[in-house]
Motif scaffolding. Structure first.
Motif, mmCIF file in Angstrom:
data_model
loop_
_atom_site.group_PDB
_atom_site.id
_atom_site.type_symbol
_atom_site.label_atom_id
_atom_site.label_comp_id
_atom_site.label_asym_id
_atom_site.label_seq_id
_atom_site.Cartn_x
_atom_site.Cartn_y
_atom_site.Cartn_z
ATOM 1 N N CYS A 1 0.847 -1.198 0.000
ATOM 2 C CA CYS A 1 0.000 0.000 0.000
ATOM 3 C C CYS A 1 0.884 1.251 0.000
ATOM 4 C CB CYS A 1 -0.853 0.066 1.267
ATOM 5 S SG CYS A 1 -1.890 -1.364 1.540
ATOM 6 N N GLY A 2 0.339 2.341 -0.511
ATOM 7 C CA GLY A 2 0.973 3.656 -0.380
ATOM 8 C C GLY A 2 2.375 3.696 -0.953
ATOM 9 N N THR A 3 3.267 4.320 -0.184
ATOM 10 C CA THR A 3 4.654 4.437 -0.624
ATOM 11 C C THR A 3 5.279 3.069 -0.877
ATOM 12 O OG1 THR A 3 5.159 6.600 0.270
ATOM 13 C CG2 THR A 3 6.934 5.017 0.330
ATOM 14 N N VAL B 1 -1.274 1.778 9.395
ATOM 15 C CA VAL B 1 -2.704 1.755 9.074
ATOM 16 C C VAL B 1 -3.232 0.338 9.293
ATOM 17 C CG1 VAL B 1 -4.434 2.317 7.320
ATOM 18 C CG2 VAL B 1 -2.307 3.604 7.410
ATOM 19 N N THR C 1 0.352 -3.260 8.289
ATOM 20 C CA THR C 1 -0.726 -2.682 7.484
ATOM 21 C C THR C 1 -1.800 -3.741 7.204
ATOM 22 O OG1 THR C 1 0.806 -1.131 6.530
ATOM 23 C CG2 THR C 1 -1.199 -1.527 5.280
ATOM 24 N N LYS D 1 4.196 12.187 -1.678
ATOM 25 C CA LYS D 1 4.939 12.892 -0.620
ATOM 26 C C LYS D 1 4.427 14.317 -0.482
ATOM 27 C CE LYS D 1 6.331 10.539 1.202
ATOM 28 N NZ LYS D 1 6.446 9.105 1.192
ATOM 29 N N LEU E 1 5.267 -6.077 0.810
ATOM 30 C CA LEU E 1 6.156 -4.988 1.237
ATOM 31 C C LEU E 1 5.443 -4.149 2.273
ATOM 32 C CD1 LEU E 1 7.438 -3.092 -1.928
ATOM 33 C CD2 LEU E 1 8.788 -4.371 -0.311
ATOM 34 N N SER E 2 6.085 -3.910 3.397
ATOM 35 C CA SER E 2 5.459 -3.041 4.397
ATOM 36 C C SER E 2 6.516 -2.539 5.361
ATOM 37 C CB SER E 2 4.377 -3.805 5.161
ATOM 38 O OG SER E 2 3.868 -3.016 6.206
ATOM 39 N N GLU F 1 0.718 14.504 0.929
ATOM 40 C CA GLU F 1 0.445 14.075 2.314
ATOM 41 C C GLU F 1 0.992 15.045 3.351
ATOM 42 O OE1 GLU F 1 1.934 10.304 3.842
ATOM 43 O OE2 GLU F 1 3.661 10.411 2.533
ATOM 44 N N SER G 1 5.990 -0.930 8.193
ATOM 45 C CA SER G 1 5.570 -1.245 9.568
ATOM 46 C C SER G 1 5.408 -2.736 9.784
ATOM 47 C CB SER G 1 4.234 -0.562 9.869
ATOM 48 O OG SER G 1 3.239 -1.051 8.970
ATOM 49 N N VAL H 1 5.444 10.366 9.725
ATOM 50 C CA VAL H 1 4.391 9.599 9.038
ATOM 51 C C VAL H 1 4.739 9.415 7.558
ATOM 52 C CG1 VAL H 1 2.007 9.802 8.214
ATOM 53 C CG2 VAL H 1 2.518 10.115 10.637
ATOM 54 N N GLN I 1 13.472 -0.214 0.604
ATOM 55 C CA GLN I 1 12.628 -1.188 -0.114
ATOM 56 C C GLN I 1 13.120 -1.350 -1.551
ATOM 57 O OE1 GLN I 1 8.901 0.782 0.619
ATOM 58 N NE2 GLN I 1 8.279 -0.661 2.196
ATOM 59 N N SER J 1 6.761 8.301 4.713
ATOM 60 C CA SER J 1 7.835 7.315 4.612
ATOM 61 C C SER J 1 8.931 7.833 3.686
ATOM 62 C CB SER J 1 7.238 6.019 4.058
ATOM 63 O OG SER J 1 8.202 5.005 4.093
HETATM 64 O O1 M6R Z 1 3.857 0.328 6.825
HETATM 65 P P1 M6R Z 1 3.513 0.218 5.359
HETATM 66 O O2 M6R Z 1 4.703 0.349 4.490
HETATM 67 O O3 M6R Z 1 2.724 -1.010 5.041
HETATM 68 O O4 M6R Z 1 2.571 1.460 5.079
HETATM 69 C C1 M6R Z 1 1.942 1.619 3.849
HETATM 70 C C2 M6R Z 1 1.391 3.023 3.707
HETATM 71 O O5 M6R Z 1 0.421 3.273 4.675
HETATM 72 C C3 M6R Z 1 2.494 4.085 3.815
HETATM 73 O O6 M6R Z 1 3.522 3.869 2.897
HETATM 74 C C4 M6R Z 1 1.926 5.498 3.583
HETATM 75 O O7 M6R Z 1 1.511 5.627 2.259
HETATM 76 C C5 M6R Z 1 2.952 6.557 3.950
HETATM 77 N N1 M6R Z 1 2.356 7.538 4.814
HETATM 78 C C6 M6R Z 1 3.512 7.272 2.790
HETATM 79 O O8 M6R Z 1 4.455 8.226 3.140
#
Ligand code: M6R
Length: 613
Positions: free
Chosen positions: A306-308, A610, A358, A490, A352-353, A493, A355, A404, A413, A406
């Motif tokens: 997800c996301g970045t 998230v 997610t 980037k 890929l994560s 957000e 955290s 927050v 990654q 990334s």
């Molecule tokens: O912890 P994760 O890499 O799974 O998180 C995924 C996204 O929530 C995260 O990359 C989000 O998009 C960031 N705030 C982007 O800067």
């Protein structure tokens, strides 16, 4: 990242250790511990706890230590080997319980050391690489603690900053450094050590920093520094220690995000360390637990995130295809989990994560496992749910990411997926020479980032010019397409400025209708395949009066005719060029947000992890 603190003197060590640990809390950690050595000998008393330093204080109040002990070492741990737990927390004790040790860094040959120590009768109580060092010092015991540590380190490869104390060396702490910082200070009757000078603020007016290859003996009121190899004395000049409280929290930066952007060269070095094999032109990623025949049998690679992390994954799919020739695709985790995807046992599902928590990515992992795919995780947080449930994978070793937005996780990654693609490629179709070229390019990543960071003044000037905009586009082609998506994310957000990332060729299929003199377009245009097409796309934007901000290769003036707002990145192969480009985008987003007065580290409506769908 992990933190070290130590004290030897006349007064009680415990309050110094605890306040030092508190001062290093900003670095991020998952567990903490102390070892106290009572005056006049006696075994180290160790207390450790998972969670914050406050949890350690509770553990000490429930199970008191000798509060008058005049010597102690303490640690905050950010897990790399083994999940966050009490037994994996530092300090670690030697087999006979006489030696306590804290360690920052990564011991590359820890498996070999562990095997050898186990064969000599040493019993490991943790999963850490660091515990091996405590046993090794016991196995190498000599007349003095300094010599014991020195001998032990001669068997170690990897990085370390360590502090060691022993019941049989009263009043002494031995510290050493290779790749992980160590600062030492001495004043009236006391000597202190910390991995982060912030932990010593208020304890000393000046500190000396060890260099790689230094070992030092601390005794109450003084220290002496020597070279590990020759044991010859070396002089490390003292630097004044002058920290404002806010600077302590953020390591001297205004925001965690800016600090984490600056940490990227080191994060990449940690991520790449010990994983690239020059001679064979390949990568070594033991956490994948894949034999060559497993890699040869792969029919496809599906990356999900997800996301970045998704954008890093998209970059990764290009690497899998180009290096390994394995058909690869990226899926948004939330789509993957509900779409009844087709996966087979010969599919590697790479989740890929940063955290590792997610919710959508975790659900995708579970769905892929149910369907029999080979699931591999790429996470930053050790012991996180995704890493545990996948059961095999690669950690980023990027260090804790607190902002927050990334930043350093994205670059790591990209680095990890490139190494996986290289490993798969070398097993399937890449020649040794081709592999070596890729190894060389990956090793250059930290320097590419340093060069991009050096452009900050130019980036600030451009950010000042466009901070008042309401909309922006980021366009790129090929390897720069994922970077365009990431740059737009980037910016939106943290600055709340509406931004869209587009493939440069797609612009004319709709969004070009939005362009006018008020909508800047960030054109990712380093040299590489498709560069001439990119110049054409820039002209299309200029024809609609859109101001263009170009990110271009040093020495290439082809964009200069279209804009004066050009930021230069170093020349490098196309498959690594997104790395410096993304650093420029991070700094651009950061400065726009700063100039707009937004709360950069905790943007509205966003969370670091998230854990809901
Ligand atoms: O912890 P994760 O890499 O799974 O998180 C995924 C996204 O929530 C995260 O990359 C989000 O998009 C960031 N705030 C982007 O800067």
């Amino acid at each position: 990242m992990c933190g070290i603190v130590g004290y030897t003197g006349r007064g009680p060590a415990l309050p110094v250790l605890l306040s030092g640990l508190h001062r290093m809390e900003y670095r991020g950690y998952d567990s903490a511990g102390v070892a106290l050595l009572p005056a006049g000998g006696g075994a180290p008393q160790v207390r450790r706890a998972v969670g914050k330093v406050a949890a350690l204080e509770t553990a000490i109040s429930e199970s008191p230590v000798d509060a008058s002990a005049p010597l102690g070492i303490g640690h905050t741990r950010w897990a790399t080997h083994g999940a966050p737990s009490e037994r994996n927390a530092h300090p670690h004790l030697s087999r006979d319980g006489s030696i306590a040790l804290v360690h920052n860094g990564i011991i590359d040959n820890f498996l070999a050391l562990r095997e050898r120590l186990v064969s000599q009768g040493f019993v490991f109580r943790s999963e850490t690489d660091s515990e091996a060092l405590a046993h090794l010092v016991e196995a190498c015991r000599a007349d003095t603690l300094l010599e014991s540590v020195r001998r032990a380190l001669s068997f170690v490869s990897g990085t370390y900053g360590i502090a060691v104390a022993a019941s049989w060396a009263p009043g002494q702490i031995v510290v050493a450094r290779k790749g992980s910082p160590i600062a030492i200070a001495a004043a009236d009757g006391v000597a202190c050590v910390a991995s982060d000078a912030a932990a010593l603020a208020g304890r000393a007016d000046s500190v000396a920093y060890l260099d790689d290859g230094d070992i030092a003996l601390l005794v109450p009121g003084g220290f002496e520094v020597r070279s590990i190899e020759a044991l010859s004395p070396v002089v490390r000049p003292a630097a004044p220690l002058d920290f404002a409280p806010d600077a302590i929290e953020k390591g001297g930066y205004e925001h965690f995000m800016r600090k984490e952007i600056a940490e990227q060269p080191e994060a990449l070095e940690n991520c790449l360390r010990g994983r690239l094999v020059d001679e064979d032109g390949t990568a070594k990623l033991s956490g994948l637990r894949m034999e060559p025949r497993d890699i040869a049998a792969l029919q496809s690679v599906v990356v999900t995130a997800c996301g970045t992390s998704y954008y890093a994954g998209l970059h990764g799919t290009y690497a899998f295809e180009q290096f390994s020739g394995i058909p690869s695709r990226i899926e948004q985790a939330a789509e993957f989990r509900y779409r009844n995807p087709i996966v087979a046992p010969e599919t590697a599902l790479v989740s890929l994560s940063q955290s590792g928590e997610t919710a959508d990515t975790l659900a995708a992992v579970r769905e892929a496992k149910r369907k029999g795919a080979l699931v591999l995780s790429v996470c930053n947080v050790v012991g996180s749910t995704i890493a545990r449930e996948a059961g095999r994978g690669v950690y980023l070793h990027a260090g804790p990411e607190i902002g927050v937005a990334s930043t350093k996780a994205f670059l790591c990654q990209v680095a990890v997926l490139s190494m996986m693609a290289l490993l798969f490629g070398r097993t399937r179709r890449l020649s040794c020479q081709e592999g070596r070229t890729i190894v060389g390019a990956l090793k250059a990543l930290p320097d590419l980032v340093r060069a991009a960071l050096a452009q900050e003044d130019a980036i600030v000037r451009i950010a000042e010019k466009f901070a008042g905009a309401r909309d922006a586009f980021f366009i790129g082609r090929g390897w720069q397409y994922p970077a365009a998506l990431e740059g737009a994310l980037k910016l939106k957000e943290i600055s709340y400025l509406h931004a869209e990332g587009y493939h440069a060729a797609e612009l004319k299929h709709g969004p070009i209708a939005l362009l006018d003199e008020h909508v800047p377009v960030v054109a990712l245009s380093p040299l590489g395949p498709g560069h001439d097409k990119m110049l054409g796309n820039i002209q299309e934007c200029r024809a609609r009066k859109a101001p263009v901000i170009a990110i271009a290769t040093e020495g290439d003036s082809s964009v200069d005719a279209f804009t004066e707002d050009v930021i230069r990145v170093p020349q490098c192969p196309d498959f690594t060029a997104a790395v410096p480009v993304v650093v420029v985008e991070q700094l651009f987003a950061y400065h726009v947000a700063r100039l707009r007065g937004e709360p950069i580290d905790q943007p509205r409506n966003l969370a670091k992890s998230v854990t809901v769908e």
